[in-house]
Design a protein around this motif. Structure first.
Motif, short mmCIF file in Angstrom:
data_model
loop_
_atom_site.label_atom_id
_atom_site.label_comp_id
_atom_site.label_asym_id
_atom_site.label_seq_id
_atom_site.Cartn_x
_atom_site.Cartn_y
_atom_site.Cartn_z
N UNK A 1 8.90 27.50 49.12
CA UNK A 1 8.13 28.16 48.07
C UNK A 1 6.64 27.93 48.23
N UNK A 2 6.24 26.70 48.53
CA UNK A 2 4.83 26.41 48.72
C UNK A 2 4.28 27.06 49.98
N UNK A 3 5.06 27.07 51.04
CA UNK A 3 4.59 27.69 52.29
C UNK A 3 4.48 29.20 52.12
N UNK B 1 2.84 32.88 40.64
CA UNK B 1 3.12 31.75 39.74
C UNK B 1 4.26 32.09 38.78
N UNK B 2 4.24 33.32 38.26
CA UNK B 2 5.29 33.75 37.34
C UNK B 2 6.64 33.82 38.06
N UNK B 3 6.65 34.29 39.32
CA UNK B 3 7.88 34.33 40.09
C UNK B 3 8.43 32.93 40.31
N UNK B 4 7.51 31.97 40.53
CA UNK B 4 7.93 30.58 40.70
C UNK B 4 8.55 30.05 39.42
N UNK B 5 7.92 30.36 38.29
CA UNK B 5 8.47 29.94 36.98
C UNK B 5 9.85 30.54 36.75
N UNK B 6 10.05 31.76 37.23
CA UNK B 6 11.34 32.45 37.05
C UNK B 6 12.37 32.02 38.10
N UNK B 7 12.00 31.03 38.93
CA UNK B 7 12.89 30.47 39.95
C UNK B 7 13.35 31.51 40.97
N UNK C 1 13.63 33.04 44.62
CA UNK C 1 13.77 32.36 45.90
C UNK C 1 12.48 32.50 46.72
N UNK C 2 12.24 31.57 47.65
CA UNK C 2 11.06 31.71 48.53
C UNK C 2 11.04 33.04 49.26
N UNK C 3 12.21 33.53 49.68
CA UNK C 3 12.26 34.81 50.40
C UNK C 3 11.79 35.95 49.50
N UNK C 4 12.21 35.93 48.24
CA UNK C 4 11.78 36.97 47.30
C UNK C 4 10.28 36.89 47.03
N UNK C 5 9.77 35.66 46.94
CA UNK C 5 8.34 35.49 46.71
C UNK C 5 7.53 36.01 47.89
N UNK C 6 8.02 35.76 49.08
CA UNK C 6 7.32 36.26 50.28
C UNK C 6 7.33 37.78 50.31
N UNK C 7 8.48 38.37 50.00
CA UNK C 7 8.59 39.83 50.02
C UNK C 7 7.68 40.45 48.97
N UNK C 8 7.63 39.84 47.77
CA UNK C 8 6.76 40.34 46.72
C UNK C 8 5.30 40.23 47.12
#
Length: 432
Positions: A134-136, A58-64, A66-73
């Motif tokens: 991002x949602x996926x 959620x914090x990564x989403x708030x910080x904008x 990328x979806x790729x970065x969120x997946x890797x994290x």
């Protein structure tokens, strides 16, 4: 920054080495795990509880991010959780990794590649791709390693219910997630007939939304607090009812100063429309066009390769990027260097710069309203409605597909309904 325990880091690295992860990617995964530990320490979350991962994403989403970065994290933290569950002191065997690599089903990498293709095929905006991806990606993290072709409707319902009950997201946010998963099933997994998420899902109640609207005096005050070119952008948002991305995506050929017409190409839903240019802005727009032309001529003397164009346009008209007609109406202040080609190109002003300028102007104006760039569009519609402009005309100017969307602005103006019994012949005598 909070460091990863040495024993955990060693096991984590050994796992990646056995899996054949490159040294560069190993550093990236370790970076995200360090960020996770630092996040948990800062916000008092337990690093060992999977609820902390949801808060981290959620914090990564708030910080904008990328979806790729969120997946890797997400994957990085899930590997850490797996280490905890197995109490690893030794890395998994090579055979375990080989068997995993021999998996022949649909991978998440292919899902995101297919998603990008499906978005591009339908000519949806890059913003739509980022939102859906991002949602996926968040859904993938929720599944804890489950492969795409093993997804069941129970997983979808559990995810959406979790958003409503535990994450306590708004109704509009939950609907956004719902639409992203519907797109996943319909256009990526090709399993639309299975998508029946209406039953058994706890849905967040969507509240009635009444937009913030400024008075004409407040509009003038905010614009007076803005510097050029942000003051002109605000005038276009209010004077033409534009969305911010529509305004910043305007090019020179969109202006018809002689006929006082502005053409908006590829608005929301990829629809085109025209709106009248305010007469009071003509002089200011002509002066602005002259400044942009002067900047354009300076660019041509600096090994300029043109404005960024949609890929289809550039293929069809290779020279278009250098034509003045295709230059941005509100160009960025600096040229952008394209890493792959070394070309120097110009993009339009970034949305965040405009948003920051408007926030600063509103703060200096000391308004008691929450004002964003989109508030000018709401105000445009409300003021036209207040002036008794036909609702269908306002719908056309705003580019709404359904008049019900436009009808929301009836809640932003005072009711002018006459409740007394009166003859139509006498209406002219009533002060409306």
């Amino acid at each position: 920054m909070k460091e990863i325990p040495r024993v955990v880091a060693e096991v984590f690295v050994r796992r990646m080495q056995v899996a054949g992860v490159s040294l560069i990617e190993q550093r990236q995964y370790l970076k995200w795990l360090r960020f996770y530990f630092d996040f948990c320490h800062k916000y008092n979350f337990s690093v060992e509880k999977e609820e902390s991962l949801k808060a981290f994403v959620n914090k990564l989403t708030e910080k904008r991010q990328t979806p790729e970065n969120q997946r890797q994290a997400t994957r990085s933290v899930n590997v850490y959780f797996d280490i905890l569950r197995q109490n690893d002191s030794q890395p998994p065997s090579v055979e375990e990794y080989v068997s995993a690599q021999e998996y022949s089903g649909l991978s998440w990498e292919s899902v995101f590649a297919e998603l990008k293709g499906a978005i591009r095929l339908r000519n949806y905006s890059q913003s739509t791709y980022r939102t859906y991806a991002g949602w996926i990606a968040r859904f993938e993290g929720f599944l804890k390693g489950k492969m795409p072709d093993k997804i069941e409707m129970a997983d979808v319902k559990a995810f959406l219910t979790d958003l409503a009950v535990n994450a306590k997201v708004s109704g509009s946010t939950q609907n956004q997630a719902f639409n992203a998963l519907l797109f996943l099933f319909r256009h990526v997994l090709k399993r639309e007939n299975e998508f029946d998420a209406k039953e058994g899902i706890v849905r967040a109640k969507q509240k009635k939304y009444i937009p913030v609207v400024l008075t004409r005096e407040e509009v003038d005050i905010v614009i007076a607090k803005l510097r050029y070119p942000y003051n002109l952008i605000a005038k276009m948002l209010y004077g033409c009812g534009l969305r911010l991305f529509e305004c910043l995506n305007l090019r020179m050929h969109c202006l018809n100063l002689d006929e006082q017409i502005l053409t908006i190409h590829d608005g929301k839903g990829q629809k085109d429309r025209t709106v009248p240019l305010p007469e009071v802005l003509l002089k200011e727009l002509k002066a602005h066009v002259a400044k942009v032309k002067s900047l354009y001529e300076e660019d041509l003397n600096q090994n300029y390769h043109g404005a960024f164009l949609p890929e289809g346009i550039e293929k069809k008209y290779p020279a278009a990027a250098l034509e003045f007609a295709w230059q941005w109406l509100f160009p960025a202040k600096q040229l952008t260097s394209v890493p792959q080609t070394g070309e120097k190109r110009r993009y339009h002003l970034h949305e965040t710069h405009v948003q920051k300028a408007i926030r600063g102007a509103v703060k200096r104006a000391a308004l008691m309203k929450r004002v964003t760039a989109h508030t000018f569009r709401h105000t445009f519609a409300s003021h036209l409605l207040q002036a008794n402009v036909d609702i269908r005309t306002i719908q056309t100017m705003l580019g709404h597909s359904d008049v019900r969307t436009t009808m929301i602005y009836t809640n932003t103006v005072k009711s002018r309904t006459i409740k007394e019994q009166i003859s139509p012949l006498d209406i002219g005598k009533i002060d409306l």
